[in-house]
Each structure stands twice: as C-alpha cells, then as structure tokens.
Write an enzyme that holds these catalytic residues in place. Structure first.
Site, PDB file in Angstrom:
ATOM      1  N   CYS A  13     -34.458   2.423   2.999  1.00  0.00           N
ATOM      2  CA  CYS A  13     -35.115   1.172   2.583  1.00  0.00           C
ATOM      3  C   CYS A  13     -35.139   1.042   1.073  1.00  0.00           C
ATOM      4  CB  CYS A  13     -36.549   1.136   3.103  1.00  0.00           C
ATOM      5  SG  CYS A  13     -36.686   1.313   4.881  1.00  0.00           S
ATOM      6  N   PRO A  33     -36.506  -8.530  -0.734  1.00  0.00           N
ATOM      7  CA  PRO A  33     -36.092  -9.944  -0.760  1.00  0.00           C
ATOM      8  C   PRO A  33     -35.686 -10.391  -2.164  1.00  0.00           C
ATOM      9  CG  PRO A  33     -38.082  -9.676   0.550  1.00  0.00           C
ATOM     10  CD  PRO A  33     -37.801  -8.335  -0.056  1.00  0.00           C
ATOM     11  N   GLY A  34     -36.333  -9.871  -3.202  1.00  0.00           N
ATOM     12  CA  GLY A  34     -36.040 -10.308  -4.567  1.00  0.00           C
ATOM     13  C   GLY A  34     -35.135  -9.369  -5.347  1.00  0.00           C
ATOM     14  N   GLY A  81     -31.572  -6.901  -4.793  1.00  0.00           N
ATOM     15  CA  GLY A  81     -30.522  -6.252  -4.002  1.00  0.00           C
ATOM     16  C   GLY A  81     -29.653  -5.438  -4.936  1.00  0.00           C
ATOM     17  N   SER A  82     -28.697  -6.113  -5.596  1.00  0.00           N
ATOM     18  CA  SER A  82     -27.837  -5.418  -6.563  1.00  0.00           C
ATOM     19  C   SER A  82     -28.686  -4.801  -7.670  1.00  0.00           C
ATOM     20  CB  SER A  82     -26.839  -6.402  -7.180  1.00  0.00           C
ATOM     21  OG  SER A  82     -26.063  -6.987  -6.174  1.00  0.00           O
ATOM     22  N   ILE A  98     -33.075  -4.266   6.462  1.00  0.00           N
ATOM     23  CA  ILE A  98     -33.072  -2.835   6.773  1.00  0.00           C
ATOM     24  C   ILE A  98     -32.373  -2.570   8.114  1.00  0.00           C
ATOM     25  CG2 ILE A  98     -34.512  -0.774   7.108  1.00  0.00           C
ATOM     26  CD1 ILE A  98     -34.264  -2.025   4.163  1.00  0.00           C
ATOM     27  N   SER A  99     -31.266  -1.851   8.028  1.00  0.00           N
ATOM     28  CA  SER A  99     -30.527  -1.458   9.230  1.00  0.00           C
ATOM     29  C   SER A  99     -31.416  -0.492  10.010  1.00  0.00           C
ATOM     30  CB  SER A  99     -29.223  -0.759   8.849  1.00  0.00           C
ATOM     31  OG  SER A  99     -28.463  -1.593   8.019  1.00  0.00           O
ATOM     32  N   HIS A 102      -2.102 -11.906  16.247  1.00  0.00           N
ATOM     33  CA  HIS A 102      -2.412 -12.101  17.666  1.00  0.00           C
ATOM     34  C   HIS A 102      -2.428 -13.598  18.027  1.00  0.00           C
ATOM     35  CE1 HIS A 102      -3.592  -7.871  18.004  1.00  0.00           C
ATOM     36  NE2 HIS A 102      -3.797  -8.050  19.293  1.00  0.00           N
ATOM     37  N   GLU A 138     -24.142  -1.250   0.481  1.00  0.00           N
ATOM     38  CA  GLU A 138     -23.984   0.031  -0.248  1.00  0.00           C
ATOM     39  C   GLU A 138     -23.514  -0.276  -1.671  1.00  0.00           C
ATOM     40  OE1 GLU A 138     -24.144   3.298   1.496  1.00  0.00           O
ATOM     41  OE2 GLU A 138     -24.739   2.294   3.325  1.00  0.00           O
TER      42      GLU A 138
END
Ligand SMILES: Cc1cc2nc3c(=O)[nH]c(=O)nc-3n(C[C@H](O)[C@H](O)[C@H](O)COP(=O)(O)OP(=O)(O)OC[C@H]3O[C@@H](n4cnc5c(N)ncnc54)[C@H](O)[C@@H]3O)c2cc1C
Length: 381
Positions: free
Chosen positions: A123, A127-128, A130-131, A156-157, A338, A363
């Site tokens: 974790c 929300p505010g 990321g990078s 969160i995965s 395909h 990541e």
C-alpha cells in the site's frame, strides 16, 4: 559470458510452467469473470516455494536470486499474467519484511507469509499521490497502544482480499521521503475498511480497492525496520517488482506469439494459410526479435540486481519500460493477426492485451522509468 540458464534454472522455469498450465490456465477466464482468485490456490503455489521466492533460506524462504524469480513469473504468466502479477506483489512485501523487519515481526508473520495463508498487499499509492509517492499523506500517530493510522490508499491490489497490508505512512514531522515509515496492518483491524471493487480494463481476476484507515490502531511492534526509512524500503521492493512485472509481460506475450504461430498455420485466406504471406512472416520475425531482445535485457537487469551492481536501479527501470512495451506491442499485434477472432474472448488474446496494458502504468509508470534513466544519465555525464 554465459547466456544459458543453468540446469537448476531450467528446472525452476519448467516447474512453474507446469503448475501454471495445470492449475491456472484452465481457470483463468473463470477467475476473471468471478473477479477473484480462489484463496486455496495460494497455499498450493507456496508448496513450490513461491510464497517467499527471494526470502532468505535462514527465514525459511526459497532464497532464490532475482533472475531465478523472473523465470518463475515468466513461466506462470504464460498461464495468466493477472495471477502471476498478484504473486509478485506478495513476494515484494515478503522480501521487505525479511530484509528490514525485526526478528519479532519475522517470527510472527513469515510462517504464514511463506505458506501463503497470509497473503500480503503493498500500500503505497494514494488518491492524491501516485508517481509522486513521497507526497503521501496517510499518517500513523504514536499512541500508548502503538500507532493510530488515518488515511486512504488507492488502487490496492488485493484490497479487501489480502490478510495483511504493508503500508507506507508518515510518522513524525519530517516532510518528503524522510517522514515515511512502513507498518503492517492485519485484515480485521478496527478502523480498516475498503472501497468498492474497481471495475478495471484488465487484471480483472485480482480485486483492486481503496484501503481506508480511520483511527486504525496497530501495535508499535508492527513497524517494519526504523521510523523514517520506509520510503527506502518501499523503493528497494520496487526494483525487483519491476523485473517481475516485466517478466509477466514477457511470458504472456510469448503465449500470444505461440498461439498466433499455430493460428496462422491453420487460417486460410486467398487460397493459402496466412503464414504464407511474406508481409505477415516479417511481422512474426519482428515480434520474435523483440521478444528475444526483451528476454535478454530483462535477464541482464535481474543479474545486475543479483550482483548489487551500482547501476541496477537504472537497468531495472530500463528493462521494465522496454519489456512491458514490447509485451504490449506483441500481444496487440497477435490480436491483429487473429483478425476478428482475436477480438473474441474465446481465442484468449484479447484478455492478454487488456492484462498487459497496466504493466506500463504500475510499479512506476513508464514515464517515471524514463525519468530514472535520464537522471542517471545526466548524473553520470
Ligand atoms: C490495476 C492497478 C493496480 C495497482 N496496484 C497497486 C498496489 O497494489 N499498490 C500500490 O501502492 N499502487 C498500486 N497501483 C497504483 C499505481 O502504482 C499508480 O497508478 C501509478 O504509480 C501511477 O500513479 P497515478 O495513477 O497517481 O498517476 P499520476 O502519478 O497522476 O500520473 C499521471 C500521468 O502523469 C505522468 N507523470 C507523473 N509524473 C511525471 C513526471 N515527473 N514526469 C513525466 N511524467 C509524469 C505519469 O507517467 C502518468 O502518465 C495500481 C494501479 C493499477 C491501475
């Protein structure tokens, strides 16, 4: 210089591949439809030693190198990249606890982590932020009982699914990365709650939710390592995580390429199988060249991390960017080859296109990977 895998590495790859084909591939679409991976799968995977791939043998882990671990993720993602990537997150957290955690925290958590009765989530994102992860705001205030956490984690995965959460949060007054610490929060702790299930493009078998802390009290000895060092721990986990995600792109793209080779031999147009058109043969050749380049580059980066090379972080970032983009390009091209059938779920390609797209985002986005590389280049100038 020897580019060949050792016998042991080949055996690791084969074992992971066989497990993936037997236990994951036949179920991957159902799990995607159900939006969850059955919890019973994890102890089975853990029996192969995959619950703590690079956790030290002293702690009871498999003690593998990073290169070995990429083989596991490449092989498992040939069955389903969403399941393989989820295992990568658990392993990233396991390694953080093993490397930085106290003996007490290790003795309490690692048996369950290694048997995968305790599945872990990572974790960091909010929300505010990321990078710009060091701008995170979740705060743990010291209290008589330990720490009281308040804040929200986003994307969160395993949110609402995992058994424990490795949480980067602020303790004390220091601003930026120096104010960040890492704690473990158990599922079921008072004040821990989850947002609604995110409706995502890919990785649909993995539940993704916001994780919310409202006066969530945890014991003081759930701190991993030292206060103020959590950002370093979180970033140390990410170098390996980036290799694994890249390996997941590689394995899935290889599956798509294998399926496409078969399909093109069967599908007829203008009186011949479509693998006879030279324009399409050239596309196959280009994909093969890119896949081989991606594999070699990924393994070189993993080797750098295994050697603790000073430029390992740069190589992990370069490999993550290159391999995830090569993987996405390949699966997209395979879908094209395909024709309309590539667009149908039954043919198994469109899921891979959807699953791999996020590897360019998480990541650390591929823009942030370029940033890491460029900074290093300029510093070395
Ligand atoms: C399915 C999924 C699962 C995830 N799982 C987890 C998880 O388990 N745990 C966790 O902590 N996080 C998780 N994440 C979060 C993920 O790591 C972030 O989404 C990612 O780091 C990007 O952050 P952001 O979404 O806030 O985008 P932002 O940081 O807002 O970026 C927006 C855009 O701006 C670009 N950008 C930002 N800064 C710069 C810069 N300095 N220079 C150039 N470009 C820049 C980015 O590359 C991007 O294109 C997950 C995300 C997804 C989609």
């Amino acid at each position: 210089m020897d580019f060949a895998l050792t016998e042991e590495q080949t055996a690791i790859f084969d074992m992971a591949h066989a497990f993936g084909q037997d236990r994951i591939a036949p179920n991957a679409r159902d799990w995607e439809a159900q939006g969850t991976i059955p919890k019973e799968l994890w102890p089975e995977i853990a029996q192969l030693g995959f619950g703590g791939l690079y956790v030290s043998e002293e702690t009871g882990g498999a003690g593998l190198g990073r290169l070995d671990a990429t083989l596991v993720f490449e092989a498992l993602s040939m069955a389903c990249p969403s399941v393989a990537a989820f295992l990568s997150i658990h392993n990233m957290c396991a390694k953080m606890i093993d490397t930085f955690g106290s003996d007490d925290i290790k003795s309490r958590y690692m048996p369950g982590v290694l048997s995968m009765d305790t599945v872990l989530s990572y974790c960091l994102t909010e929300p505010g932020s990321g990078s710009d992860a060091a701008a995170l705001k979740t705060r743990a205030a010291r209290s008589n009982a330990g720490y009281t956490l308040n804040g929200t984690k986003a994307f969160i995965s395993g949110g609402g699914y995992s058994d424990a959460y490795v949480v980067m949060c602020r303790i004390g007054d220091a601003a930026g990365p120096k104010g960040i610490s890492t704690v473990i929060v158990d599922a079921g702790t008072d004040g821990l709650s989850y947002g609604a299930l995110e409706d995502k493009m890919g990785w649909r078998s993995q539940p993704t939710r916001q994780v919310q802390f409202d006066d969530c009290t945890i014991p003081a000895d759930n701190l991993i390592g030292d206060e103020g060092k959590g950002f370093g721990y979180a970033m140390a986990g990410l170098d390996g995580g980036r290799l694994n995600i890249a390996a997941c792109s590689l394995g899935a793209a290889q599956t798509a390429l294998n399926m496409t080779l078969d399909y093109m031999g069967e599908r007829k147009a203008f009186g011949q199988s479509i693998d006879q058109f030279q324009a399409l043969q050239f596309r196959l050749a280009e994909m093969e060249i890119e896949m081989q380049a991606a594999r070699t580059f990924l393994r070189q980066a993993a080797w750098k991390l295994d050697q603790n090379a000073p430029d390992a972080t740069k190589f992990c970032a370069m490999a993550k960017k290159f391999v995830t983009e090569a993987g996405s390009k390949t699966v997209n091209q395979c879908l094209q080859l395909h024709g309309g059938y590539g667009y149908l779920a039954d043919y198994g390609i469109e899921k891979l296109v959807r699953d791999l797209r996020v590897h360019e985002i998480l990541e650390g986005t591929n823009e942030i990977m370029r940033l890491i590389v460029a900074r290093q280049l300029l510093a070395e100038r």
